[in-house]
Design an enzyme around this catalytic site. Sequence first.
Site, PDB file in Angstrom:
ATOM      1  N   ASP A  74      10.082   5.618  -0.331  1.00  0.00           N
ATOM      2  CA  ASP A  74      11.267   6.399  -0.990  1.00  0.00           C
ATOM      3  C   ASP A  74      12.348   5.543  -0.939  1.00  0.00           C
ATOM      4  OD1 ASP A  74      10.146   9.711  -0.081  1.00  0.00           O
ATOM      5  OD2 ASP A  74       9.549   8.274  -1.688  1.00  0.00           O
ATOM      6  N   ALA A  75      12.539   5.032   0.368  1.00  0.00           N
ATOM      7  CA  ALA A  75      13.709   4.317   0.524  1.00  0.00           C
ATOM      8  C   ALA A  75      14.030   3.212  -0.444  1.00  0.00           C
ATOM      9  CB  ALA A  75      13.999   3.832   2.078  1.00  0.00           C
ATOM     10  N   VAL A  76      13.076   2.396  -0.562  1.00  0.00           N
ATOM     11  CA  VAL A  76      12.946   1.293  -1.592  1.00  0.00           C
ATOM     12  C   VAL A  76      13.332   2.006  -3.003  1.00  0.00           C
ATOM     13  CG1 VAL A  76      11.778  -0.533  -2.651  1.00  0.00           C
ATOM     14  CG2 VAL A  76      11.536  -0.297  -0.195  1.00  0.00           C
ATOM     15  N   ASP A  78      14.991   4.544  -3.685  1.00  0.00           N
ATOM     16  CA  ASP A  78      16.234   4.856  -3.914  1.00  0.00           C
ATOM     17  C   ASP A  78      17.288   3.885  -3.871  1.00  0.00           C
ATOM     18  OD1 ASP A  78      15.527   7.531  -3.373  1.00  0.00           O
ATOM     19  OD2 ASP A  78      15.730   7.448  -1.214  1.00  0.00           O
ATOM     20  N   GLU A 115      19.343  19.567  10.617  1.00  0.00           N
ATOM     21  CA  GLU A 115      17.668  19.643  11.039  1.00  0.00           C
ATOM     22  C   GLU A 115      17.297  18.261  10.800  1.00  0.00           C
ATOM     23  OE1 GLU A 115      15.900  23.108   8.955  1.00  0.00           O
ATOM     24  OE2 GLU A 115      17.769  23.345   8.441  1.00  0.00           O
ATOM     25  N   LYS A 149      15.144  15.336   9.344  1.00  0.00           N
ATOM     26  CA  LYS A 149      14.352  15.404   8.095  1.00  0.00           C
ATOM     27  C   LYS A 149      13.119  14.713   8.564  1.00  0.00           C
ATOM     28  CE  LYS A 149      14.815  13.714   3.423  1.00  0.00           C
ATOM     29  NZ  LYS A 149      13.451  13.256   3.446  1.00  0.00           N
ATOM     30  N   ARG A 208       4.818  20.349  -3.390  1.00  0.00           N
ATOM     31  CA  ARG A 208       5.959  20.425  -4.194  1.00  0.00           C
ATOM     32  C   ARG A 208       5.814  20.145  -5.860  1.00  0.00           C
ATOM     33  NH1 ARG A 208       9.772  17.357  -6.102  1.00  0.00           N
ATOM     34  NH2 ARG A 208      12.053  18.009  -6.187  1.00  0.00           N
ATOM     35  N   CYS A 244      -2.269 -28.813   9.868  1.00  0.00           N
ATOM     36  CA  CYS A 244      -1.677 -28.018  10.899  1.00  0.00           C
ATOM     37  C   CYS A 244      -0.182 -28.560  10.821  1.00  0.00           C
ATOM     38  CB  CYS A 244      -2.297 -28.433  12.101  1.00  0.00           C
ATOM     39  SG  CYS A 244      -1.574 -27.460  13.480  1.00  0.00           S
ATOM     40  N   CYS A 301      -4.139 -29.452  20.079  1.00  0.00           N
ATOM     41  CA  CYS A 301      -2.946 -28.914  19.166  1.00  0.00           C
ATOM     42  C   CYS A 301      -1.832 -28.406  20.217  1.00  0.00           C
ATOM     43  CB  CYS A 301      -3.147 -28.095  18.268  1.00  0.00           C
ATOM     44  SG  CYS A 301      -1.895 -27.476  17.283  1.00  0.00           S
TER      45      CYS A 301
END
Length: 675
Positions: free
Chosen positions: A36-38, A40, A118, A120, A141, A411, A434
């Site tokens: 959701d944050a992305v 938004d 409150e 979230k 929802r 490597c 290594c």
Amino acid sequence: MKQSNSELQQRAEQLRRQLQEASHAYYVLDHPIMEDAVYDRLYRELEQLETEHPELISPDSPTQRVGEKPADRFQSVQHNIPLYSLENAFDTRELEAWDARWRRHLGEEPENLAYICELKIDGSAIALTYENGVLVRGATRGDGVTGEEITQNVKTIRSIPLKLKLDDPPPVVEVRGEAFLSLDVFENINRERQEAENPPFANPRNAAAGTLRQLDSRIVADRQLDFFAYTLHLDSAELTSQWDCLERLREMGFKVNPNRKCCQSLQEVEDYFDDWETRRRDLPYMTDGVVVKLNSLELHERLGFTQKAPRWAIALKYPAEEVPTRIVSVTVQVGRTGALTPVAELEPVQLAGTTVKRATLHNKDRITELDLHIGDTAIVRKAGEIIPEVVQILPDLRPPDAEPFQMPTHCPACGETVAQPPGEAVTRCINSSCPAILRGSLEHWCDRKALDIDGVGEKLVGQLVERELVRSVADLYELSVEELVKLERMGEKSARNIVDAIASSKKQPWHRVLYGLGIRHVGSVNAELLAETFPSCDRLAAADPDAIESVSGIGPEIAASVFGWFRRDANIKLCDRLKDAGLQLSGVPQKSKPSESQNRPLAGQTFVITGSLPNLKRDEAKAKIQNAGGKVTGSVSSKTNYLVVGDDPGSKLDKAEKLGIPTLSEAELLEMIGG
């Protein structure tokens, strides 16, 4: 640098396409592709572009849409009362702007103004309908107007009452709240999914949403969803405030988040928000912000709603747990097992309250799966809120000249050719000399769970390898004070302490030595299991794969790894050198007698209690631990086995996390005791 109109239009089209795909995946396919944050952040970038350049607005833009269709696997239902989403604020300046807006809309200064804060909860919103006190419907929802009927699944959530605790219930009660998964339950679900070779859930919110929409309610019951109620709709003149509603919900039998506050000013709201920005990481569930509501229900009525959200509430979000940023380059690190781990070098970005410049890409297969190009826009998150990782690439935002990244064929640490063993996703350096492998092996050997050699950390190990004073863990036991004092920032006293610490590690039991050897797939628990059955290095080295696999808890992959390790001459020589140096390569781990273990399951274990437990008083919990054979102390130390954590834990939790001490909830403690 000012962008041309064509560049702005191209960016707007890219953003619209990306947001539409994300919205369709979330609401229709039930398969979220971004946090959701992305969403938004990208949405707000598009919104700003369209505000500054109205000619870029198109009818199909996500900014012109009210909602999306719900998936159609369940029966669609109309909500009796719409479930509006909340407007978001990403800092206190935007919170203050919201406060000014509702005041202008109201046109007067209200009396007895108060705000309810409150936490979230990062879960999935559901609507509950009760008729004559009995639960008759549960629904997702959806788009806020239409959802999906999931009553059977809702009934499996034990924190949702099937019947309200009211003697004379109203004809109809509507309740809104958040279904969520505790972090412990979420980790268990992902562990089980990985064992079954199913992809893990990205986060608890996605897991909760996916669980609610399972067709088999038995799966929902197994996943132990929880629920916090936060909205109540019923005809009652007694209810005049949001605080009254929360109290009534609690009286009806619902769980209501105890971490709420009635604030008399916006400054108090901001203080509450700041206080929980740190404390929220101690909670047993995820929260991504604070919901701020005007307390007065009369003001709710007078202010009403915009097309999308209530005017009387807003969600003040914490710094995003997932954010988009650009990949500048990719570097490759080499670990103690020779594994090559690609790391993305990023444009610095704020993530979960810290500046992130680098993020892991895991392995070659993951890079192929991501289709990663240098210059890509990537979504970055903190795995377990600690290690940043790239979880997704947004190819629609890829620059035209972006070059795909290829893993090296040699490597980076020693220059030898690397290989990808059959059936493995990891590319490895197979050169046992290594320097990167040696550094990792030494740090693992000195770790607290292995030989626990105090003072030998990453910096000292780096010097020992660089100056070729140590070529294997056995060389540690030949170091002298005279050699160590020649190193940077090393005095004679420090050198003496390190030599003494190395000598003391010779007393560590066989199972710790086995863990310290760093055999792939052999953790501290598996090492103890193996040491019980094979009480010496010689006996384990002589065992065949079937004998090793016969140990309870040891699977074929671990057995093959152990068997293969002891087939290498260099490893046998290492064990001989360690034995000659005086280390314990034999002995059975100390265990309680069988009869004692059965009657006193916590025998030999040390516990510390912090915070307020939900049901037990501190003395009661202490008595239960002691009756089960455990010991309770007042402070956390390296000798503590478990920290029992309740609400509002103090600094003991921080210290336990630093020492790597496991934590228990009250329920987990009682389960260990057996009741």
